[in-house]
Design a protein around this motif. Structure first.
Motif, PDB file in Angstrom:
ATOM      1  N   ARG A 130      26.977  68.527 -31.133  1.00  0.00           N
ATOM      2  CA  ARG A 130      26.608  69.710 -31.903  1.00  0.00           C
ATOM      3  C   ARG A 130      26.968  71.003 -31.195  1.00  0.00           C
ATOM      4  O   ARG A 130      27.317  71.995 -31.829  1.00  0.00           O
ATOM      5  CB  ARG A 130      25.095  69.704 -32.181  1.00  0.00           C
ATOM      6  CG  ARG A 130      24.589  68.480 -32.927  1.00  0.00           C
ATOM      7  CD  ARG A 130      23.068  68.465 -32.941  1.00  0.00           C
ATOM      8  NE  ARG A 130      22.514  68.406 -31.585  1.00  0.00           N
ATOM      9  CZ  ARG A 130      21.229  68.617 -31.291  1.00  0.00           C
ATOM     10  NH1 ARG A 130      20.390  68.923 -32.251  1.00  0.00           N
ATOM     11  NH2 ARG A 130      20.815  68.533 -30.039  1.00  0.00           N
ATOM     12  N   TYR A 131      26.844  71.002 -29.873  1.00  0.00           N
ATOM     13  CA  TYR A 131      26.942  72.251 -29.116  1.00  0.00           C
ATOM     14  C   TYR A 131      27.888  72.088 -27.921  1.00  0.00           C
ATOM     15  O   TYR A 131      27.450  71.810 -26.798  1.00  0.00           O
ATOM     16  CB  TYR A 131      25.560  72.681 -28.621  1.00  0.00           C
ATOM     17  CG  TYR A 131      24.498  72.700 -29.697  1.00  0.00           C
ATOM     18  CD1 TYR A 131      24.618  73.543 -30.790  1.00  0.00           C
ATOM     19  CD2 TYR A 131      23.381  71.868 -29.620  1.00  0.00           C
ATOM     20  CE1 TYR A 131      23.652  73.575 -31.780  1.00  0.00           C
ATOM     21  CE2 TYR A 131      22.409  71.893 -30.594  1.00  0.00           C
ATOM     22  CZ  TYR A 131      22.537  72.742 -31.680  1.00  0.00           C
ATOM     23  OH  TYR A 131      21.586  72.766 -32.655  1.00  0.00           O
ATOM     24  N   PRO A 132      29.185  72.229 -28.127  1.00  0.00           N
ATOM     25  CA  PRO A 132      30.132  72.104 -27.008  1.00  0.00           C
ATOM     26  C   PRO A 132      29.909  73.218 -25.981  1.00  0.00           C
ATOM     27  O   PRO A 132      29.923  74.404 -26.325  1.00  0.00           O
ATOM     28  CB  PRO A 132      31.502  72.253 -27.686  1.00  0.00           C
ATOM     29  CG  PRO A 132      31.249  72.002 -29.143  1.00  0.00           C
ATOM     30  CD  PRO A 132      29.866  72.444 -29.410  1.00  0.00           C
ATOM     31  N   VAL A 133      29.704  72.835 -24.732  1.00  0.00           N
ATOM     32  CA  VAL A 133      29.506  73.808 -23.651  1.00  0.00           C
ATOM     33  C   VAL A 133      30.874  74.294 -23.177  1.00  0.00           C
ATOM     34  O   VAL A 133      31.708  73.509 -22.750  1.00  0.00           O
ATOM     35  CB  VAL A 133      28.711  73.188 -22.483  1.00  0.00           C
ATOM     36  CG1 VAL A 133      28.609  74.180 -21.318  1.00  0.00           C
ATOM     37  CG2 VAL A 133      27.316  72.776 -22.950  1.00  0.00           C
ATOM     38  N   THR A 134      31.100  75.587 -23.258  1.00  0.00           N
ATOM     39  CA  THR A 134      32.391  76.163 -22.878  1.00  0.00           C
ATOM     40  C   THR A 134      32.369  76.772 -21.491  1.00  0.00           C
ATOM     41  O   THR A 134      33.427  77.060 -20.918  1.00  0.00           O
ATOM     42  CB  THR A 134      32.797  77.254 -23.891  1.00  0.00           C
ATOM     43  OG1 THR A 134      31.780  78.262 -23.926  1.00  0.00           O
ATOM     44  CG2 THR A 134      32.977  76.662 -25.274  1.00  0.00           C
ATOM     45  N   THR A 181      29.178  76.920 -27.928  1.00  0.00           N
ATOM     46  CA  THR A 181      29.587  77.411 -29.252  1.00  0.00           C
ATOM     47  C   THR A 181      28.852  76.616 -30.317  1.00  0.00           C
ATOM     48  O   THR A 181      28.435  75.481 -30.102  1.00  0.00           O
ATOM     49  CB  THR A 181      31.097  77.251 -29.462  1.00  0.00           C
ATOM     50  OG1 THR A 181      31.456  75.869 -29.321  1.00  0.00           O
ATOM     51  CG2 THR A 181      31.874  78.075 -28.450  1.00  0.00           C
ATOM     52  N   THR A 182      28.679  77.239 -31.486  1.00  0.00           N
ATOM     53  CA  THR A 182      27.953  76.587 -32.569  1.00  0.00           C
ATOM     54  C   THR A 182      28.405  77.131 -33.910  1.00  0.00           C
ATOM     55  O   THR A 182      28.882  78.276 -34.005  1.00  0.00           O
ATOM     56  CB  THR A 182      26.428  76.808 -32.427  1.00  0.00           C
ATOM     57  OG1 THR A 182      25.752  76.207 -33.535  1.00  0.00           O
ATOM     58  CG2 THR A 182      26.087  78.289 -32.400  1.00  0.00           C
ATOM     59  N   ASP A 183      28.243  76.313 -34.947  1.00  0.00           N
ATOM     60  CA  ASP A 183      28.516  76.733 -36.315  1.00  0.00           C
ATOM     61  C   ASP A 183      27.228  77.093 -37.051  1.00  0.00           C
ATOM     62  O   ASP A 183      27.229  77.228 -38.267  1.00  0.00           O
ATOM     63  CB  ASP A 183      29.224  75.607 -37.085  1.00  0.00           C
ATOM     64  CG  ASP A 183      30.611  75.319 -36.534  1.00  0.00           C
ATOM     65  OD1 ASP A 183      31.338  76.286 -36.275  1.00  0.00           O
ATOM     66  OD2 ASP A 183      30.944  74.133 -36.354  1.00  0.00           O
ATOM     67  N   ASP A 184      26.131  77.237 -36.316  1.00  0.00           N
ATOM     68  CA  ASP A 184      24.839  77.528 -36.916  1.00  0.00           C
ATOM     69  C   ASP A 184      24.905  78.823 -37.729  1.00  0.00           C
ATOM     70  O   ASP A 184      25.329  79.864 -37.227  1.00  0.00           O
ATOM     71  CB  ASP A 184      23.777  77.651 -35.818  1.00  0.00           C
ATOM     72  CG  ASP A 184      22.367  77.710 -36.383  1.00  0.00           C
ATOM     73  OD1 ASP A 184      22.028  78.714 -37.033  1.00  0.00           O
ATOM     74  OD2 ASP A 184      21.604  76.746 -36.168  1.00  0.00           O
ATOM     75  N   GLY A 185      24.461  78.750 -38.985  1.00  0.00           N
ATOM     76  CA  GLY A 185      24.515  79.920 -39.857  1.00  0.00           C
ATOM     77  C   GLY A 185      23.616  81.052 -39.410  1.00  0.00           C
ATOM     78  O   GLY A 185      23.934  82.223 -39.621  1.00  0.00           O
TER      79      GLY A 185
END
Length: 842
Positions: A130-134, A181-185
């Motif tokens: 869900r949350y790739p650490v960059t 990073t996230t796609d959370d609205g």
């Protein structure tokens, strides 16, 4: 006839441009609204769908249900349940999801996001899809967190920085160990997302050892339906419910579309108002140019053209104008949609990346609106021109309305206005929800009736300006006479401003009156100096009340705790209060008994007392969360409102029976009263917690009224579109008036009226017309504001009508300014006419 119609369109380019502009702005608003909302909706839906890429089936706990006289336990998603889901045939992996409100402070100490968008959750591990650490690494323990990249960018936090945050009370100061990073609205909309490791998230967010949701990913070759069926067999059906990832994405897309529909409808309402105003302008324009071509049309009739052909030629001209306006309006609307999307960033929000969406429906709507509105507006003038006998038309350039037509118009207008007033007055006798439909219907009838009656009203109202216009000598006298010379044209021009000012005046009256009602309600219901609560309205840690009780200057304090209880076979919510201090912190009006809360003695608001049939001295049994039963006695009945209502019971009686003790808010009185110094002292006592809000009575009133203020400010901005269209209408009307009175203006110049006098005459005429529309609009707005207030008064006893005299004077001044600005070009054109050429013109 077709070639004649096309030649007429292009013969008067200035007239064509003004008419096209009037339609184009309305079409641009409609198409811009559709492009903007479709683009935002599409971007959020695609972003949301990405968020479900790793979810094939979501497992959630069943909601709590009433069973008998006790409350059933809420099923929990435990670690054992997660292991069972992960071991189901066809499952590849399972993730336990924990989430909740987490207030993050920026470097200035202010809350990031707006409360509900400030979220926290768990990071499942180094391979959490869900949350790739960059940047950095995963968190471990209570002193480490991950921060989303958008929040890090907005706040300037980096890996290694220490941040301040809170979940339900105590202030935490963890270190940022990584960025993801996230796609959370919520993040895309300007909120924040903070991640802890799973044990820390469960502990801090009040879910020790349990999860809010279990997301299961299917193994290769297993469909979502197959996996859901397998989970349904393996997991207890009475404790959990399963949903496929595809269904979750569809539900989310539907929810996003529904949330955007309100914005879309609101914007389209104002687009409709702009088009409605534009319709008057188009009808007025075609009426004047048909009148100017009366001899030409009569000649066509004389050489064999039928009435239908004459009407059709006018409609062809309208079609060409409407098509040109629709196409240009569509292009402008696409630019408006793109501009609105970019403008969102200036308000602190952001939107997921995505293309600009221009659908076939948007194109069709723009073309249909532009063409249909223009043709409908032109149909009546064309039909009226076709009915004039050829001989009569060739003998008189301007055919006057017959006495019969005026009587019919005034009669129809009186009937519409009377029916509208009757419907509005009837609506004021009904309760809030029941009266909305008849009031809306009555408002439409009344506005239409006043519009139809405007030519009749114009003479006495404009005549009232005569004493002022005399100051300007002959120019003022001529301006008044010109304003009433053609009442229909004056009425159509003034109506454009009337509609806009009716709307904004009515809403200003309602907003100001509601603000006053809320202020009075807060003053009469709350004696406390401050109310302390979580920024998102969520549960507050009991530790907050203890910290406030130890603060200097606190003289009285009461936590308010909400809890469900079974009463007479129904689930009701009771509010726990500090019985010793609550009487010093609230001041509701009593209908009977005393405001005494101690032991098993409670107080209840008048609505609940009426529903339950209780009175002072009534006794009833309440079953609490733990199944314990208490017999309570009504000690008093008070008048409830939005701030103080429901059943109040002593916390000493309620708290022992609660599974999870938390407060809604804490009411506080201090020795020094409400002041900035006292507020700062209380905030410091709470550790300057970003998640906790400390509000005095005025702050509470302002927060409740904020939605009305925001709506009003949006309406002021949106009204600008209708005002711009109205300005074009006044310009158009005056330009046409100057054209048809060219000979008259030439004669005035010849007998001694100089260019300055001509300019003054045209400007004063424009000013009088604009003020006429302003007076009508403000009068109607006050009436609608009063009527709408009567609907509120039944549910808001403190409501009183408050007329914003200063703002109404400003609105009238702005109407006059519109008239002055609109007259600049026509006045200059009139003054520059060659008097000899003008005298010879026909």
């Amino acid at each position: 006839m077709f070639r004649t119609a096309l030649r007429n369109v292009f013969a008067h380019k200035a007239r064509l441009l003004m008419t096209v502009l009037a339609v184009m702005l309305g079409v641009a608003f409609v198409s811009g609204t559709l492009v903007f909302t479709n683009t935002i909706t599409d971007a959020y839906q695609k972003s949301s769908a990405k968020g479900f890429d790793h979810v094939d089936v979501a497992v959630r706990a069943e909601g709590r249900e009433d069973t008998g006289d006790t409350l059933a336990e809420q099923p929990e998603l435990t670690q054992a349940l997660l292991k069972k889901a992960e071991g189901v045939n066809g499952a590849r992996s399972a993730i336990g999801v924990v989430s909740g409100f987490t207030a993050l402070a920026d470097k200035d100490g202010d809350l990031v996001g707006n409360g509900f968008q400030s979220q926290g959750g768990n990071y499942w591990g180094t391979h959490d899809p869900r949350y790739p650490v960059t940047e950095g690494r995963a968190p471990h323990g209570e002193n480490e967190v991950l921060l989303d990249s958008e929040t890090a960018r907005r706040t300037g936090y980096h890996v290694g920085d220490t941040v301040r945050m809170s979940v339900d009370g105590p202030v935490l100061s963890p270190r940022v160990t990584g960025i993801f990073t996230t796609d959370d609205g919520n993040v895309a909309a300007g909120g924040s997302l903070v991640l802890f490791d799973t044990p820390t998230a469960q502990h801090l967010l009040g879910k020790p050892g349990t999860y809010d949701e279990i997301d299961v990913e299917a193994a290769a070759g297993t469909s979502q339906r197959e996996l859901r069926a397998a989970l349904g067999k393996a997991l207890p059906a009475d404790a959990v419910e399963t949903t496929t990832g595809r269904q979750l994405a569809d539900d989310q897309a539907e929810a996003i579309a529904a949330s955007m529909s309100g914005l879309k409808q609101g914007l389209l309402v104002f687009a409709g108002i702009a088009l409605f105003v534009g319709t008057f302008i188009i009808a007025n324009t075609f009426t004047m140019l048909v009148a100017q071509r009366t001899r030409e049309l009569a000649l066509l009739r004389a050489v064999g053209a039928s009435r239908r052909q004459v009407t059709r030629s006018v409609l062809i001209e309208a079609f060409v104008v409407g098509l040109a306006a629709a196409l240009s309006g569509l292009l402008l609307g696409i630019g408006i949609g793109a501009g609105l999307r970019a403008l969102i960033g200036t308000f602190g929000a952001s939107v997921p990346d995505g293309p600009l969406v221009v659908t076939a429906g948007t194109v069709g709507a723009a073309l249909a609106v532009g063409v249909v509105v223009t043709m409908l507006a032109a149909w009546l003038p064309g039909r009226r021109a076709a009915k004039i006998p050829p001989v009569a038309a060739m003998n008189s350039l301007h055919a006057k309305a017959t006495t019969k037509s005026l009587v019919v118009r005034n009669t129809l207008g009186s009937l519409l206005a009377g029916a509208g007033v009757a419907a509005v007055l009837y609506a004021t006798t009904l309760s809030g929800s029941e009266g909305r439909a008849p009031m809306g219907f009555g408002a439409v009838l009344l506005v239409l009736g006043v519009f139809v009656l405007t030519p009749l009203l114009s003479r006495p109202l404009i005549a009232a300006s005569a004493p002022v216009l005399r100051i300007f000598g002959m120019s003022g006298k001529l301006a008044r006479q010109n304003s009433v010379r053609n009442p229909r044209r004056t009425a159509a021009t003034a109506s454009a401003l009337m509609i806009g000012l009716t709307l904004i005046t009515g809403l200003t009256v309602i907003s100001g009156s509601l603000q006053g009602a809320i202020d009075r309600m807060a003053a009469s219901s709350i004696s406390a100096d401050y109310v302390v609560s979580m920024a998102n309205g969520g549960p507050l840690s009991p530790e907050v009340a203890k910290e406030l009780a130890a603060a200097d200057g606190v003289t009285a304090l009461s936590p308010l705790r909400n809890a469900p209880a079974r009463i007479n076979g129904e689930t009701e919510y009771v509010t726990g209060v500090d019985g010793a201090d609550i009487g010093r912190l609230t001041a509701p009006t009593m209908d009977g008994g005393s405001f005494r809360v101690e032991g098993t003695r409670i107080v209840v608001d008048d609505d609940m007392a009426k529903d339950q049939g209780w009175k002072v001295g009534s006794r009833f049994t309440a079953a609490f969360e733990d199944g314990a039963r208490k017999t309570l006695t009504v000690a008093g009945v008070y008048q409830g409102n939005e701030m103080v209502r429901g059943i109040m019971v002593d916390n000493a009686t309620l708290t022992p029976h609660l599974d999870d003790v938390s407060d809604m808010q804490v009411m506080v009185s201090t020795s020094g009263g409400a002041s900035e110094k006292t507020k700062d002292r209380l905030e410091k006592a709470l550790g300057d917690n970003p998640g906790i809000s400390v509000q005095d009575k005025q702050d509470i009133s302002d927060s409740i009224a904020q939605i009305f203020t925001l709506m009003l400010n949006m309406l002021y901005g949106l009204l600008a579109m209708a005002v711009i269209v109205a300005v074009l209408g006044v310009v158009n009307t005056l330009a046409m008036s100057v054209f048809e009175r060219a000979q008259e203006i030439g004669m005035l110049r010849a007998i001694g009226l100089d260019r300055r006098g001509i300019k003054r005459m045209v400007r004063l005429e424009s000013l009088v017309i604009a003020l006429f529309g302003g007076v009508l609009g403000i009068g109607l707005g006050v009436f609608f504001g009063w009527a709408a207030g009567e609907l509120f008064s039944s549910s808001l006893p403190t409501y009183e009508l408050a007329l914003p005299w200063a703002r109404m004077a400003l609105f009238l001044l702005l109407a006059g300014l519109v008239g002055v600005l609109a007259a600049l070009w026509p006045a200059r054109r009139a003054a520059r006419l060659n008097m000899l050429t003008a005298i010879k013109s026909e």
